[in-house]
Design a protein around this motif. Structure first.
Motif, short mmCIF file in Angstrom:
data_model
loop_
_atom_site.label_atom_id
_atom_site.label_comp_id
_atom_site.label_asym_id
_atom_site.label_seq_id
_atom_site.Cartn_x
_atom_site.Cartn_y
_atom_site.Cartn_z
N ASP A 42 58.49 31.49 37.21
CA ASP A 42 57.62 31.71 36.05
C ASP A 42 56.87 30.44 35.70
N THR A 43 57.57 29.31 35.74
CA THR A 43 56.93 28.04 35.41
C THR A 43 55.85 27.72 36.44
N ALA A 44 56.19 27.93 37.71
CA ALA A 44 55.23 27.60 38.77
C ALA A 44 53.99 28.49 38.69
N LEU A 45 54.20 29.73 38.26
CA LEU A 45 53.08 30.69 38.26
C LEU A 45 52.04 30.38 37.17
N GLU A 46 52.45 29.62 36.19
CA GLU A 46 51.55 29.39 35.06
C GLU A 46 50.22 28.77 35.48
N ARG A 47 50.24 28.07 36.60
CA ARG A 47 48.99 27.44 37.04
C ARG A 47 47.95 28.49 37.48
N LEU A 48 48.39 29.73 37.66
CA LEU A 48 47.44 30.77 38.10
C LEU A 48 46.66 31.41 36.95
N ARG A 49 47.01 31.03 35.72
CA ARG A 49 46.26 31.56 34.59
C ARG A 49 44.80 31.15 34.75
N GLY A 50 43.92 32.10 34.65
CA GLY A 50 42.49 31.77 34.74
C GLY A 50 41.99 31.61 36.16
N ALA A 51 42.88 31.54 37.16
CA ALA A 51 42.42 31.43 38.55
C ALA A 51 41.83 32.78 38.96
N PRO A 52 40.78 32.74 39.81
CA PRO A 52 40.16 34.03 40.17
C PRO A 52 41.09 34.97 40.90
N ALA A 53 40.95 36.26 40.61
CA ALA A 53 41.78 37.27 41.28
C ALA A 53 41.05 37.72 42.54
N VAL A 54 41.19 36.94 43.59
CA VAL A 54 40.56 37.28 44.88
C VAL A 54 41.57 37.12 46.00
N THR A 55 41.39 37.89 47.06
CA THR A 55 42.25 37.71 48.22
C THR A 55 41.82 36.44 48.96
N ALA A 56 42.67 36.01 49.90
CA ALA A 56 42.37 34.78 50.62
C ALA A 56 41.06 34.90 51.40
N ASP A 57 40.67 36.15 51.74
CA ASP A 57 39.39 36.31 52.45
C ASP A 57 38.27 36.80 51.54
N GLY A 58 38.43 36.51 50.25
CA GLY A 58 37.30 36.66 49.33
C GLY A 58 37.06 38.05 48.74
N ARG A 87 45.25 38.87 52.82
CA ARG A 87 43.93 39.03 53.43
C ARG A 87 43.65 40.52 53.48
N MET A 88 42.49 40.90 52.99
CA MET A 88 42.12 42.32 52.91
C MET A 88 42.25 42.99 54.28
N GLU A 89 41.82 42.27 55.27
CA GLU A 89 41.88 42.82 56.63
C GLU A 89 43.32 43.22 57.00
N ASP A 90 44.27 42.32 56.69
CA ASP A 90 45.68 42.61 56.99
C ASP A 90 46.18 43.81 56.18
N LEU A 91 45.77 43.85 54.92
CA LEU A 91 46.26 44.93 54.06
C LEU A 91 45.73 46.29 54.51
#
Ligand code: PEP
Ligand code: MG
Length: 575
Positions: free
Chosen positions: A252-268, A545-549
Motif C-alpha cells: 500500500d505504501t509503495a503504491l501511493e506513488r501511482l496516484r495521479g500517474a497516467p492509467a496506460v498500459t506499457a505499450d501506450g 502490454r495490450m498485445e499480450d492481453l
C-alpha cells in the motif's frame, strides 16, 4: 483448523483471540400492577425514555466527532422514533388502562406497530420496523437494567464475534481493543459494513453460524479481503497471514506513488480508470486517488437505515458535493438499487417477505413502482449536474420498456426544473447497467436508446450462473471466470463498440487483480474500481502490454473450463 466463508465486508487482515457477544433473547413477562403502583410504573417508563435519550445524545456526539454529520443522522432517526406517540403515548396508555408493567406494555405496542409495518405493500417502508426495534431494545435494556454487554471487558486486542452488530455498535470498537469483527448476519453493503470500511476495521459478515462455532478465547484469523474466518488456525496459517498483512501494508505504501500517474498500459493503451463510491463519507478517500472520476455512485445508502426517504434537497446537496469535488471529471450517479440483500441486512429477523429477493422488487423495478421516489431522485441529480459533469445510471434494467418509462420520468423531471427556472445542462446522459442477461442479449436494441452502458458483473454473474451472490452454500459456483461469463462480456464489448460507444465495467471484477488483464484484453474502455484496490489495478494496467492481453484473451476464449482459465490467469499474475 476450521475455515468458514462469509461476505468480505471491510478489507484487511486481523489475527487475535475471539470475543463472542452472546445475544440472549430477552423474556418479557406480563406483570399486573396494582392501581396504586401505576404512577410509579409510569415514572419508571419515563426514566427509561430519558436514559435512552441520554444514550442517543452520547452516541451522537461520538459519531459527530469521529465520522461527521452524515453518520450522525442515523441517531436523529432513532431520536424521532423515541418521540413518536406510538412509543410514548401508546405505552403509557397501556400501563394506565391495562395496569401492566412497562416492559410488557412496550413489547405489546412494538408488536402492534410491527404488524402494521408488515402489512405495508412497500417493502422499503416495511423494513423500517427494524429501526423501531433498535430503539425498543435500548428502551427495554434500561427497563430491565440489562445494559448491553460492555466491551470494556475486552482487555487484549480481540476479534469481535456476534450474531449481528448495529451500526451504532461499531462506533467504539477501535477504542475497545477490537481488531475486526465477524457476524452471522448482514451483507457487504450494510451500514455496519460501510462504517467498518470508513474506520478501516476489517470485517466479514453473513457467516450464518460463526457466533456458535467460535468460542471466546479461540484464536481466529479474519481475512476481510477474501471474506474468510479461520478458527484454530495452524501455526503455518498464522505465519502466512502475518506475512500477508505485512506485505499488504508495504505494498500500500509503495503504491501511493501511482496516484495521479497516467492509467496506460506499457505499450501506450489508455484505459479510463474511475472509482466506485459507496457512500458520501468515502468521498475524501476517493479524491485522494486522483482518478478519472466516479464510475459508480451507489446512492442507495442515502436511503437505508432511516424511516423516510431523503428529500430532494438532501439528495441534491449530497450529489452536488460529489459533483463539485470531482469536477471536471465525470460522476456516474446510479439511482438507488434498493432490494435484494440491501433489504435483508435491514430486515434481519422474521420471515423474508420475498422468497427470492434478488429476483424480486429491486432497483429500477422498485423505483418505477414508486415513481415519485424516482422523479425526486432524478430532480436531485439534475440539480447537481449544474455543478459538475454528471451522468445518470439505471440499475437492474431487464427490458426496453423499463428504460423508456424511466426516461419519460427523467424528461418530466428536467422539464419541471426548467419551468421552475433551475438551470441544468442541455444533455445529461442516461445509461443502463448491463447486469441482467436479457439486457446483455438485447444490447443492440438497448444501445439505440441508452446513452451508455455499464456492466455490473456482480449481478450479471449471479443471474447468468443462477448463483445467489450472498448464499455461502453456492459460493463455490459463483465464478467470474466461467467461460459463459467471459463470452457474455466479449459479446457486450463487441456490440457496444459496433455502436461506436464505450464500455464501462463497474462490478467487483474490476478490483480483482486476476480478472483485470482479461477485462482490458477484452477491450473494456473504462474500469470503475473500488477505492482500496484502485492503485493496485493501475499498477497491473501499467505493467501490461495490450498485445499480450489480447493474446491472453484469445487463449482464454478457447477454454471451456474455468479452472483452466483461472490457471492461465494465475500464471500471468505470478509473473
Ligand atoms: C454489480 O452488480 O456489478 C454492481 C456494480 O452493482 P451492485 O453491486 O451494487 O449490485
Ligand atoms: Mg448490481
Amino acid at each position: 483448523m476450521i475455515v468458514i466463508k462469509g461476505v468480505p465486508a471491510s478489507p484487511g487482515i486481523a489475527i487475535g483471540t475471539a470475543y463472542v457477544l452472546e445475544n440472549e433473547e430477552i423474556v418479557i413477562n406480563r406483570v399486573d400492577v396494582p392501581a396504586m403502583k401505576v404512577p410509579a410504573e409510569l415514572r419508571r417508563f419515563r426514566a427509561a425514555l430519558a436514559a435512552t435519550h441520554r444514550d442517543l445524545d452520547a452516541a451522537e456526539s461520538k459519531v459527530l466527532k469521529m465520522l461527521g454529520k452524515e453518520h450522525a443522522r442515523l441517531i436523529d432517526t432513532h431520536r424521532l422514533i423515541l418521540r413518536d406517540p406510538l412509543i410514548t403515548k401508546d405505552v403509557t396508555k397501556r400501563i394506565r388502562t391495562e395496569k401492566v408493567n412497562a416492559e410488557f406494555a412496550l413489547s405489546e405496542s412494538l408488536e402492534v406497530v410491527n404488524q402494521a409495518f408488515e402489512k405495508m405493500q412497500d417493502e422499503f417502508f416495511r423494513e423500517r420496523r427494524h429501526d423501531l426495534f433498535d430503539v425498543g431494545k435500548r428502551l427495554l435494556s434500561h427497563l430491565l437494567r440489562q445494559e448491553k454487554k460492555s466491551l470494556s471487558g475486552v482487555k487484549t486486542p480481540s476479534i469481535l464475534v456476534a450474531r449481528n452488530l448495529l451500526p451504532s455498535d461499531t462506533l467504539n470498537l477501535k477504542e475497545n481493543n477490537i481488531l475486526g469483527f465477524v457476524t452471522d448476519l448482514g451483507g457487504k453493503t450494510s451500514h455496519t459494513a460501510i462504517l467498518a470500511q470508513s474506520m478501516e476495521i476489517p470485517a466479514v459478515v453473513g457467516l450464518s453460524d460463526a457466533s456458535h462455532r467460535v468460542k471466546t478465547g479461540d484464536t481466529v484469523i479474519l481475512d476481510g479481503d477474501q471474506g474468510l474466518v479461520i478458527i484454530h488456525p495452524s501455526p503455518e496459517a498464522v505465519e502466512k497471514y502475518q506475512g500477508l498483512r505485512r506485505r499488504s501494508m508495504e505494498e500500500d505504501t509503495a503504491l501511493e506513488r501511482l496516484r495521479g500517474a497516467p492509467a496506460v498500459t506499457a505499450d501506450g493503451h489508455r484505459v479510463k480508470m474511475m472509482v466506485n463510491l459507496d457512500a458520501v463519507e468515502e468521498l475524501k478517500a476517493v479524491t485522494i486517488l486522483k482518478g478519472d472520476g466516479i464510475g459508480l455512485f451507489r446512492t442507495e445508502y442515502l436511503f437505508l437505515n432511516r424511516p423516510t426517504a431523503p428529500t430532494e434537497e438532501e439528495q441534491a446537496r449530497a450529489y452536488t458535493m460529489v459533483a463539485k469535488a470531482m469536477d471536471p471529471h465525470t460522476v456516474v450517479i446510479r439511482t438507488a438499487d434498493i432490494g435484494g440483500d440491501r433489504l435483508s441486512q435491514l430486515g434481519l429477523e422474521g420471515p423474508k417477505n420475498e422468497a427470492n429477493p434478488f429476483m424480486g422488487l429491486r432497483g429500477i423495478r422498485l423505483f418505477l413502482r414508486h415513481s415519485d421516489l424516482l422523479k425526486t431522485q432524478f430532480r436531485a441529480i439534475l440539480r447537481a449536474s449544474a455543478h459538475g459533469k454528471v451522468q445518470v445510471l439505471l440499475p437492474m434494467v431487464s427490458s426496453l420498456r423499463e428504460l423508456q418509462s424511466a426516461r419519460r420520468i427523467f424528461q418530466q423531471a428536467s422539464v419541471e426544473l426548467e419551468a421552475e427556472g433551475v438551470v441544468i445542462p442541455k444533455k445529461v446522459p442516461l445509461g443502463i447497467m448491463v447486469e441482467i442477461p436479457s439486457a446483455a442479449i438485447l444490447l443492440d436494441a438497448f444501445l439505440e436508446e441508452a446513452d451508455y452502458v455499464s456492466i455490473g458483473t456482480n449481478d450479471l454473474i449471479q443471474y447468468l450462473l443462477a448463483v445467489d451472490r450472498i448464499n455461502e452454500e453456492v459460493a463455490h459456483l459463483y465464478d467470474p471466470y466461467h467461460p459463459a461469463v467471459l463470452r457474455t462480456l466479449e459479446g457486450i464489448v463487441q456490440t457496444t463498440h459496433k455502436h461506436g460507444k464505450k464500455v464501462t465495467v463497474c462490478g467487483e471484477m474490476t478490483s480483482d487483480p486476476k480478472a483485470v488483464p482479461l477485462l482490458i484484453g477484452l477491450g473494456v474502455d473504462v474500469l470503475s474500481v473500488t477505492p482500496r484496490m484502485y492503485l493496485r489495478v493501475k499498477q497491473i494496467l501499467r505493467h501490461s502490454r495490450m498485445e499480450d492481453l489480447k493474446a491472453l484473451v484469445a487463449k482464454a476464449m478457447r477454454m471451456h473450463d474455468s479452472d483452466h482459465i483461472r490457471r492461465l490467469l494465475s500464471e500471468l499474475e505470478g509473473r
